[in-house]
Design a protein around this motif. Structure first.
Motif, PDB file in Angstrom:
ATOM      1  N   GLY A 168       0.803  -1.224   0.000  1.00 23.79           N
ATOM      2  CA  GLY A 168       0.000   0.000   0.000  1.00 23.79           C
ATOM      3  C   GLY A 168       0.831   1.267   0.000  1.00 23.79           C
ATOM      4  N   LYS A 169       0.128   2.360  -0.309  1.00 24.33           N
ATOM      5  CA  LYS A 169       0.826   3.623  -0.562  1.00 24.33           C
ATOM      6  C   LYS A 169       1.422   4.263   0.693  1.00 24.33           C
ATOM      7  CE  LYS A 169      -2.431   5.630  -3.008  1.00 24.33           C
ATOM      8  NZ  LYS A 169      -2.972   6.734  -3.802  1.00 24.33           N
ATOM      9  N   VAL A 170       0.747   4.140   1.823  1.00 27.22           N
ATOM     10  CA  VAL A 170       1.301   4.759   3.039  1.00 27.22           C
ATOM     11  C   VAL A 170       2.592   4.052   3.442  1.00 27.22           C
ATOM     12  CG1 VAL A 170       0.900   5.254   5.473  1.00 27.22           C
ATOM     13  CG2 VAL A 170      -0.950   5.581   3.825  1.00 27.22           C
ATOM     14  N   ASN A 171       2.575   2.725   3.429  1.00 28.42           N
ATOM     15  CA  ASN A 171       3.800   1.974   3.746  1.00 28.42           C
ATOM     16  C   ASN A 171       4.933   2.358   2.805  1.00 28.42           C
ATOM     17  OD1 ASN A 171       2.987   0.406   5.949  1.00 28.42           O
ATOM     18  ND2 ASN A 171       1.951  -1.043   4.614  1.00 28.42           N
ATOM     19  N   ALA A 172       4.596   2.494   1.535  1.00 25.09           N
ATOM     20  CA  ALA A 172       5.615   2.799   0.533  1.00 25.09           C
ATOM     21  C   ALA A 172       6.201   4.195   0.754  1.00 25.09           C
ATOM     22  CB  ALA A 172       5.009   2.695  -0.862  1.00 25.09           C
ATOM     23  N   ALA A 173       5.334   5.155   1.099  1.00 27.83           N
ATOM     24  CA  ALA A 173       5.798   6.532   1.313  1.00 27.83           C
ATOM     25  C   ALA A 173       6.661   6.626   2.578  1.00 27.83           C
ATOM     26  CB  ALA A 173       4.601   7.475   1.419  1.00 27.83           C
ATOM     27  N   LEU A 174       6.213   5.955   3.646  1.00 33.59           N
ATOM     28  CA  LEU A 174       6.979   5.983   4.904  1.00 33.59           C
ATOM     29  C   LEU A 174       8.372   5.403   4.687  1.00 33.59           C
ATOM     30  CD1 LEU A 174       4.266   4.779   7.446  1.00 33.59           C
ATOM     31  CD2 LEU A 174       5.501   6.949   7.543  1.00 33.59           C
ATOM     32  N   CYS A 175       8.417   4.275   4.005  1.00 33.70           N
ATOM     33  CA  CYS A 175       9.690   3.609   3.761  1.00 33.70           C
ATOM     34  C   CYS A 175      10.605   4.498   2.914  1.00 33.70           C
ATOM     35  CB  CYS A 175       9.430   2.273   3.064  1.00 33.70           C
ATOM     36  SG  CYS A 175      10.911   1.434   2.527  1.00 33.70           S
ATOM     37  N   SER A 176      10.042   5.097   1.868  1.00 27.95           N
ATOM     38  CA  SER A 176      10.843   5.960   0.990  1.00 27.95           C
ATOM     39  C   SER A 176      11.447   7.106   1.783  1.00 27.95           C
ATOM     40  CB  SER A 176       9.983   6.577  -0.123  1.00 27.95           C
ATOM     41  OG  SER A 176       9.332   5.586  -0.855  1.00 27.95           O
ATOM     42  N   ALA A 225       3.160   5.003  -7.192  1.00 31.42           N
ATOM     43  CA  ALA A 225       2.958   6.455  -7.230  1.00 31.42           C
ATOM     44  C   ALA A 225       3.367   7.103  -5.900  1.00 31.42           C
ATOM     45  CB  ALA A 225       1.511   6.789  -7.560  1.00 31.42           C
ATOM     46  N   ALA A 226       3.263   6.359  -4.802  1.00 33.71           N
ATOM     47  CA  ALA A 226       3.671   6.902  -3.499  1.00 33.71           C
ATOM     48  C   ALA A 226       5.188   7.060  -3.446  1.00 33.71           C
ATOM     49  CB  ALA A 226       3.194   5.981  -2.377  1.00 33.71           C
ATOM     50  N   ILE A 227       5.895   6.092  -3.996  1.00 28.74           N
ATOM     51  CA  ILE A 227       7.363   6.170  -4.043  1.00 28.74           C
ATOM     52  C   ILE A 227       7.767   7.286  -5.011  1.00 28.74           C
ATOM     53  CG2 ILE A 227       9.445   4.883  -4.757  1.00 28.74           C
ATOM     54  CD1 ILE A 227       7.897   2.340  -3.639  1.00 28.74           C
ATOM     55  N   ALA A 228       7.031   7.388  -6.118  1.00 33.00           N
ATOM     56  CA  ALA A 228       7.289   8.442  -7.102  1.00 33.00           C
ATOM     57  C   ALA A 228       7.067   9.829  -6.481  1.00 33.00           C
ATOM     58  CB  ALA A 228       6.371   8.260  -8.307  1.00 33.00           C
ATOM     59  N   GLN A 229       6.026   9.947  -5.677  1.00 30.51           N
ATOM     60  CA  GLN A 229       5.733  11.239  -5.039  1.00 30.51           C
ATOM     61  C   GLN A 229       6.808  11.601  -4.020  1.00 30.51           C
ATOM     62  OE1 GLN A 229       1.724  11.657  -3.551  1.00 30.51           O
ATOM     63  NE2 GLN A 229       2.245  13.455  -2.340  1.00 30.51           N
ATOM     64  N   ALA A 230       7.225  10.614  -3.235  1.00 30.82           N
ATOM     65  CA  ALA A 230       8.301  10.864  -2.261  1.00 30.82           C
ATOM     66  C   ALA A 230       9.578  11.253  -2.994  1.00 30.82           C
ATOM     67  CB  ALA A 230       8.535   9.625  -1.404  1.00 30.82           C
ATOM     68  N   ALA A 231       9.858  10.589  -4.098  1.00 32.36           N
ATOM     69  CA  ALA A 231      11.054  10.908  -4.885  1.00 32.36           C
ATOM     70  C   ALA A 231      10.945  12.328  -5.451  1.00 32.36           C
ATOM     71  CB  ALA A 231      11.216   9.892  -6.023  1.00 32.36           C
ATOM     72  N   TYR A 232       9.771  12.677  -5.914  1.00 31.52           N
ATOM     73  CA  TYR A 232       9.530  14.000  -6.513  1.00 31.52           C
ATOM     74  C   TYR A 232       9.755  15.119  -5.488  1.00 31.52           C
ATOM     75  CZ  TYR A 232       6.633  17.851  -8.351  1.00 31.52           C
ATOM     76  OH  TYR A 232       6.152  19.065  -8.760  1.00 31.52           O
ATOM     77  N   VAL A 233       9.158  14.995  -4.315  1.00 39.99           N
ATOM     78  CA  VAL A 233       9.286  16.088  -3.344  1.00 39.99           C
ATOM     79  C   VAL A 233      10.709  16.181  -2.789  1.00 39.99           C
ATOM     80  CG1 VAL A 233       6.841  16.156  -2.713  1.00 39.99           C
ATOM     81  CG2 VAL A 233       8.380  14.780  -1.354  1.00 39.99           C
ATOM     82  N   ASN A 234      11.428  15.078  -2.809  1.00 41.38           N
ATOM     83  CA  ASN A 234      12.814  15.081  -2.317  1.00 41.38           C
ATOM     84  C   ASN A 234      13.847  15.249  -3.444  1.00 41.38           C
ATOM     85  OD1 ASN A 234      12.891  14.207   0.748  1.00 41.38           O
ATOM     86  ND2 ASN A 234      11.275  12.991  -0.194  1.00 41.38           N
ATOM     87  N   ARG A 235      13.357  15.422  -4.657  1.00 36.17           N
ATOM     88  CA  ARG A 235      14.223  15.576  -5.846  1.00 36.17           C
ATOM     89  C   ARG A 235      15.213  14.414  -6.012  1.00 36.17           C
ATOM     90  NH1 ARG A 235      13.637  20.730  -3.778  1.00 36.17           N
ATOM     91  NH2 ARG A 235      12.665  22.202  -5.206  1.00 36.17           N
ATOM     92  N   ILE A 236      14.688  13.207  -5.927  1.00 39.51           N
ATOM     93  CA  ILE A 236      15.501  12.003  -6.142  1.00 39.51           C
ATOM     94  C   ILE A 236      14.995  11.337  -7.433  1.00 39.51           C
ATOM     95  CG2 ILE A 236      16.155   9.733  -5.180  1.00 39.51           C
ATOM     96  CD1 ILE A 236      16.862  11.637  -3.067  1.00 39.51           C
TER      97      ILE A 236
END
Ligand code: SAH
Length: 236
Positions: free
Chosen positions: A55-63, A183-194
């Motif tokens: 799921g997306k929350v787990n993916a975002a937290l981990c990222s 998309a959660a990992i993509a969003q975390a990458a986007y806001v952190n410029r990774i």
């Protein structure tokens, strides 16, 4: 200092063989419940591999934990997905050109489905160079006809009916596949410029036979996917 490549998969099946390939593996103690993570070397590159959970929350937290804790050169999300495009067969590989949350819905306020209002972003573009490398490597390993580059959509649902699938196609006609983390990992990458890329192997067709196909194909499709991920790491 050499930066790390972060590799995230939702399920044990998606990362365990990659972790076994690590030279000098070292467990990383993450502050969350149930977030196994290892540091080590893969194809002579420093990597961090995590099993984030579904799921997306787990993916975002981990990222975000990985990004805060280690200098990252890139994030790779690996795993299986349901095929949406009729062009895809079970076992085919999808490389993300971009990723969207298919379940993000504020259409009442005039936004397209998938748009995140406060950010005014709908689609998170994957890194062009990593995409290109991944495409080349995957075509070499799998054959060109089994590899597809395009839109990956994510939501907190296992899509397993023709109705659910058709609804997604209606809003995202270009979507190649659906899954629950990208998309959660993509969003975390986007806001952190990774820079990031999602690489997914098709385990089912997101229709009524998806639960059975998923169980039958999960273990079958992972080895080729892992080959591509390992090869890709050496080019980043
Ligand atoms: N069987 C697992 C749950 C799997 S959920 C368990 O019991 O723990 C499906 C996982 O595979 C998610 O991580 C998702 O990213 C991916 N996936 C594969 N096919 C999918 C589909 N049709 N719809 C949504 N996600 C899918």
């Amino acid at each position: 200092m050499e930066k790390y490549i972060g590799i995230i998969g939702a399920m044990d099946e998606e990362v365990s063989a990659l972790i076994q390939h690590l030279t000098d593996p070292e467990p990383i103690a993450a502050p969350f419940r149930d977030l196994p993570m290892f540091k080590g070397r893969l194809r002579d590159r420093s990597v961090i591999i995590a099993r984030c959970g579904i799921g997306k929350v787990n993916a975002a937290l981990c990222s975000q934990f990985m990004i805060d804790r280690f200098p990252l050169q890139a994030l790779i999300n690996t795993g299986v997905a349901g095929g949406i495009s009729p062009l895809l067969e079970l076992g085919d590989l999808v490389i993300s050109a971009n990723a969207i949350h298919h379940d993000f819905d504020t259409r009442n306020f005039g936004y397209d489905r998938g748009t995140i209002p406060s950010m005014n972003v709908r689609s998170f573009p994957a890194d062009p160079q990593i995409q290109k490398e991944a495409l080349q490597i995957a075509k070499h390993i799998m054959g060109a006809e089994r590899v597809h580059l395009g839109l990956v959509v994510s939501g907190d649902q296992f899509v397993s009916s023709t109705d659910q699938k058709n609804e997604i196609v209606q809003f995202f006609p270009d979507a190649l596949c659906v899954e629950m983390e990208g998309a959660a990992i993509a969003q975390a990458a986007y806001v952190n410029r990774i820079p990031y890329v999602i690489i997914r192997s098709i385990s089912d067709k997101a229709d009524n036979t998806a639960p059975d196909d998923f169980d039958a194909y999960l273990d079958k499709v992972i080895p080729k996917l892992n080959e591509v991920v390992r090869e890709l790491v050496s080019t980043i």
